[in-house]
Design an enzyme around this catalytic site. Structure first.
Site, PDB file in Angstrom:
ATOM      1  N   ARG A 165       0.835  -1.218   0.000  1.00 17.79           N
ATOM      2  CA  ARG A 165       0.000   0.000   0.000  1.00 17.79           C
ATOM      3  C   ARG A 165       0.867   1.264   0.000  1.00 17.79           C
ATOM      4  NH1 ARG A 165      -2.273  -3.796  -0.825  1.00 17.79           N
ATOM      5  NH2 ARG A 165      -3.850  -4.846   0.405  1.00 17.79           N
ATOM      6  N   SER A 240     -12.296   0.576   4.075  1.00 13.67           N
ATOM      7  CA  SER A 240     -11.487   0.348   5.287  1.00 13.67           C
ATOM      8  C   SER A 240     -10.939   1.675   5.789  1.00 13.67           C
ATOM      9  CB  SER A 240     -10.299  -0.554   4.968  1.00 13.67           C
ATOM     10  OG  SER A 240     -10.753  -1.736   4.375  1.00 13.67           O
ATOM     11  N   GLU A 336      -6.052   4.540   6.760  1.00 13.97           N
ATOM     12  CA  GLU A 336      -5.751   4.340   5.346  1.00 13.97           C
ATOM     13  C   GLU A 336      -6.370   5.502   4.558  1.00 13.97           C
ATOM     14  OE1 GLU A 336      -6.122   0.422   3.475  1.00 13.97           O
ATOM     15  OE2 GLU A 336      -7.552   1.396   2.141  1.00 13.97           O
TER      16      GLU A 336
HETATM   17  P1  NAP Z   1      -9.136  -9.717   5.354  1.00 13.66           P
HETATM   18  O1  NAP Z   1      -9.392 -10.480   4.100  1.00 13.66           O
HETATM   19  O2  NAP Z   1      -9.860 -10.069   6.602  1.00 13.66           O
HETATM   20  O3  NAP Z   1      -7.586  -9.701   5.660  1.00 13.66           O
HETATM   21  C1  NAP Z   1      -7.073  -8.973   6.756  1.00 13.66           C
HETATM   22  C2  NAP Z   1      -5.555  -9.028   6.720  1.00 13.66           C
HETATM   23  O4  NAP Z   1      -5.133 -10.368   6.720  1.00 13.66           O
HETATM   24  C3  NAP Z   1      -4.977  -8.383   5.484  1.00 13.66           C
HETATM   25  O5  NAP Z   1      -3.834  -7.667   5.884  1.00 13.66           O
HETATM   26  C4  NAP Z   1      -4.613  -9.548   4.587  1.00 13.66           C
HETATM   27  O6  NAP Z   1      -3.420  -9.307   3.879  1.00 13.66           O
HETATM   28  C5  NAP Z   1      -4.329 -10.626   5.589  1.00 13.66           C
HETATM   29  N1  NAP Z   1      -4.702 -11.938   5.003  1.00 13.66           N
HETATM   30  C6  NAP Z   1      -5.939 -12.497   4.958  1.00 13.66           C
HETATM   31  N2  NAP Z   1      -5.885 -13.722   4.370  1.00 13.66           N
HETATM   32  C7  NAP Z   1      -4.598 -13.904   4.006  1.00 13.66           C
HETATM   33  C8  NAP Z   1      -3.896 -14.959   3.355  1.00 13.66           C
HETATM   34  N3  NAP Z   1      -4.510 -16.076   2.956  1.00 13.66           N
HETATM   35  N4  NAP Z   1      -2.568 -14.793   3.132  1.00 13.66           N
HETATM   36  C9  NAP Z   1      -1.929 -13.683   3.536  1.00 13.66           C
HETATM   37  N5  NAP Z   1      -2.524 -12.654   4.165  1.00 13.66           N
HETATM   38  C10 NAP Z   1      -3.839 -12.752   4.414  1.00 13.66           C
HETATM   39  O7  NAP Z   1      -9.216  -8.171   5.117  1.00 13.66           O
HETATM   40  P2  NAP Z   1     -10.203  -7.079   4.627  1.00 13.66           P
HETATM   41  O8  NAP Z   1      -9.796  -5.883   5.392  1.00 13.66           O
HETATM   42  O9  NAP Z   1     -11.631  -7.526   4.592  1.00 13.66           O
HETATM   43  O10 NAP Z   1      -9.709  -6.895   3.125  1.00 13.66           O
HETATM   44  C11 NAP Z   1      -9.926  -7.852   2.092  1.00 13.66           C
HETATM   45  C12 NAP Z   1      -8.849  -7.661   1.059  1.00 13.66           C
HETATM   46  O11 NAP Z   1      -8.961  -6.359   0.480  1.00 13.66           O
HETATM   47  C13 NAP Z   1      -7.435  -7.767   1.645  1.00 13.66           C
HETATM   48  O12 NAP Z   1      -6.607  -8.402   0.729  1.00 13.66           O
HETATM   49  C14 NAP Z   1      -7.061  -6.303   1.842  1.00 13.66           C
HETATM   50  O13 NAP Z   1      -5.679  -6.081   1.799  1.00 13.66           O
HETATM   51  C15 NAP Z   1      -7.758  -5.666   0.648  1.00 13.66           C
HETATM   52  N6  NAP Z   1      -7.965  -4.226   0.817  1.00 13.66           N
HETATM   53  C16 NAP Z   1      -7.197  -3.402   0.073  1.00 13.66           C
HETATM   54  C17 NAP Z   1      -7.306  -2.043   0.199  1.00 13.66           C
HETATM   55  C18 NAP Z   1      -6.437  -1.162  -0.640  1.00 13.66           C
HETATM   56  O14 NAP Z   1      -5.816  -1.598  -1.574  1.00 13.66           O
HETATM   57  N7  NAP Z   1      -6.355   0.082  -0.327  1.00 13.66           N
HETATM   58  C19 NAP Z   1      -8.215  -1.513   1.079  1.00 13.66           C
HETATM   59  C20 NAP Z   1      -8.990  -2.383   1.834  1.00 13.66           C
HETATM   60  C21 NAP Z   1      -8.853  -3.756   1.706  1.00 13.66           C
HETATM   61  P3  NAP Z   1      -3.369  -8.441   2.527  1.00 13.66           P
HETATM   62  O15 NAP Z   1      -3.730  -7.041   2.923  1.00 13.66           O
HETATM   63  O16 NAP Z   1      -1.949  -8.581   2.098  1.00 13.66           O
HETATM   64  O17 NAP Z   1      -4.340  -9.042   1.576  1.00 13.66           O
END
Ligand code: NAP
Length: 340
Positions: A165, A240, A336
């Protein structure tokens, strides 16, 4: 021709639906417009805010400067072979509309990034990522207009200094550029599908998909996101509110002793990602409401505006959430969302 409007309401231009005004406001619909604007002395003299779809911003007060709304549109094929296609996408295109364009043509690489709000121009700033895929994996270059010289500059992928990010556009080059387009290369065959995240795996299973495709992965991601994220056109929010924190392995082990259920995802560099939503939920915030603002009942990482919440009240609630996570877990959450 650049027309500057005074005291423009930004209420419909931010997904929190916060009612603030910009001292001056203009829209740009071409790279030439941006260059023309940057040659106007006023563009150098006042604080500047480039606005895409306003989906990752919280206005806590009126903006005492110039807001420039990015409306540069267009998708061009730069290069194509039987294996890959290279597209130049204008910064003002909606990110998800672009993903749909790719899914409809079976172009692979961005399907895991379905339904991420925001514009294409905002995407490289935080190197958007979701469900195991990050934008940096498909980006070739980013074009931008330099605020000082009004010239176009091209940043190859390695110049963007992408991280989790993170990018150079968020730090050293903040407020110095107007990102005008993003060039990416996608696969036309031999797609590298990523279904490693549990949620995708489970959703595809529920959808009875045994051989995933670009479209089925996109559908799964859309289903996951829609099941837990509120639609900003119905309930004000900016997705988020906080980043998922990253802690050291040692700190995580200590936390695990006190909170055995704490989830954590280990990465190569001895760090562990902890879901911010879990931490917030454990502090009892999920579904809580304070007047017109609250923490969403399905996803504790999302702060919502039920109607007439002000930017200040949303910010105050976010800070309360942050301080309770800090006192319970000793983890400092970082927003964020951009606070302006
Ligand atoms: P989530 O799926 O509950 O995940 C929460 C955290 O756990 C994130 O940091 C995610 O890493 C990590 N995680 C979950 N499963 C994983 C796996 N199998 N292997 C490695 N790491 C894992 O989170 P959420 O907040 O509902 O978000 C869903 C997805 O959307 C996530 O990938 C999150 O990063 C993404 N997202 C991106 C943005 C952005 O780009 N600005 C904003 C909001 C959410 P990662 O973050 O590396 O995936």
């Amino acid at each position: 021709m650049i027309r500057l409007q005074e005291k423009q309401s930004l209420r419909s231009l931010n997904t929190f639906g916060v009612d603030v005004k910009a001292k001056l406001f203009t829209t740009v619909s071409s790279v030439d417009d941006v260059a023309t604007f940057f040659k106007m002395p006023i563009s150098q003299q006042m604080p500047l805010l480039i606005l895409g779809s306003g989906s990752n911003i919280l206005f806590v007060k009126d903006f005492d400067g110039i807001v420039v709304k990015d409306e540069i549109k267009g998708i061009d094929v730069v290069k194509e072979s039987s294996e890959t296609v290279t597209l130049r996408v204008a910064a003002g295109e909606e990110w998800h509309e672009f993903v749909r364009y790719c899914v409809d043509r079976d172009y692979g690489g961005v399907e895991n990034l379905s339904l991420i709000p925001g514009t294409v121009g905002a995407a490289p700033i935080q190197n958007i990522g979701a469900y195991g895929v990050e934008l940096m994996e498909v980006i070739d270059e980013v074009s931008a207009v330099d605020r000082l010289s009004a010239d176009t500059r091209v940043f190859k992928r390695q110049d963007c200094r992408f991280g989790y990010r993170e990018s150079v556009f968020k730090h050293e080059l903040r407020e110095k550029l107007f990102i005008s387009s993003v060039t990416l290369t996608l696969t036309k065959k031999n797609h590298r599908l990523n279904t490693s995240y549990g949620a995708i795996h489970d959703t595809l299973k529920q959808m009875n998909v045994t051989s995933p495709t670009i479209r089925s992965i996109s559908d799964a991601v859309i289903a996951i996101r829609q099941s837990k994220l509120p639609d900003p056109s119905k309930l004000g929010n900016a997705g988020s509110f906080f980043k998922n924190p990253v802690v050291g392995e040692k700190e995580y082990t200590t936390l695990k002793q006190s909170f055995p259920a704490i989830p954590g995802y280990f990465s190569e560099n001895q760090s562990v990602k902890v879901p911010a939503a879990w931490l917030i939920e454990q502090c009892g915030w999920k579904g809580k409401r304070n007047g017109d603002v609250g923490v969403h009942h399905q996803q504790a990482l999302v702060i919502v505006n039920y109607g007439n919440g002000t930017g200040e009240s949303i910010y105050a609630l976010a800070m309360e959430v942050k301080s309770s996570v800090q006192s319970k877990f000793g983890i400092s959450l970082t927003p964020e969302v951009n606070i302006v």
